[in-house]
Design an enzyme around this catalytic site. Sequence first.
Site, PDB file in Angstrom:
ATOM      1  N   GLY A   1       0.780  -1.240   0.000  1.00  0.00           N
ATOM      2  CA  GLY A   1       0.000   0.000   0.000  1.00  0.00           C
ATOM      3  C   GLY A   1       0.804   1.279   0.000  1.00  0.00           C
ATOM      4  CD  GLN A   2       4.904  -0.125   0.853  1.00  0.00           C
ATOM      5  OE1 GLN A   2       4.170  -0.637   0.018  1.00  0.00           O
ATOM      6  NE2 GLN A   2       5.696  -0.825   1.634  1.00  0.00           N
ATOM      7  CB  ALA A   3       2.982   6.751  -2.351  1.00  0.00           C
TER       8      ALA A   3
END
Length: 203
Positions: free
Chosen positions: A67-69
């Site tokens: 879910g990191q950018a």
Amino acid sequence: MGQRGSTQPEVRVLLLGLDNAGKSSLLYKLKINKFVGTVPTIGFNVEMLDVRKNKKNFALTVWDVGGQAEMRRHWRSFYQDTAAVVFVVDSADRSRVQEAKRELENALRSEQLRGRPLIVLANKQDVDGAMTVSEVKDFFNLRRICAERDWYVQPCSASTGFGLEEALKRVSHMTKLPSESAAHVKENIKGTVNYIRAKSVRR
């Protein structure tokens, strides 16, 4: 969880959410019934969960995507053949819910996810000040953005296990099995054929 039979049908479920929402911890709590402290997922994890629906056993293949950018722009690569979307929200981190809302809306705009059921897991309910189910529904405006799909919000906690059994039951209930999808397609084809025939008779 029982062993997966060779003839058991499988359906693909996509597990999305911001980094630190608790996706991987939820997945492994469901898989092995233990809380596993995880590091941020770089890439994805895949696990199979055996579930039951309408007296039939089937396997949920759960794709837990980071879910990191920098990972979110790759989410669309996982949309194909997805039967349901599970979106995990850190309901205790109010400073990031606007970011989570934006990413959920972006995902649901995809044509590949059109009509797919959405289950929102309001995680970290064991933390003081966590958003309630009603707050999550209202903030994410789910009645509007999910007007053309089935949806549900389940409160839960990956650390305590609260709500996870109910979450899994909800996902399995809302996910269409391959046989159900095939039956739906057949019904649509049958309806179209009957419509064409009826128009031909009127002429």
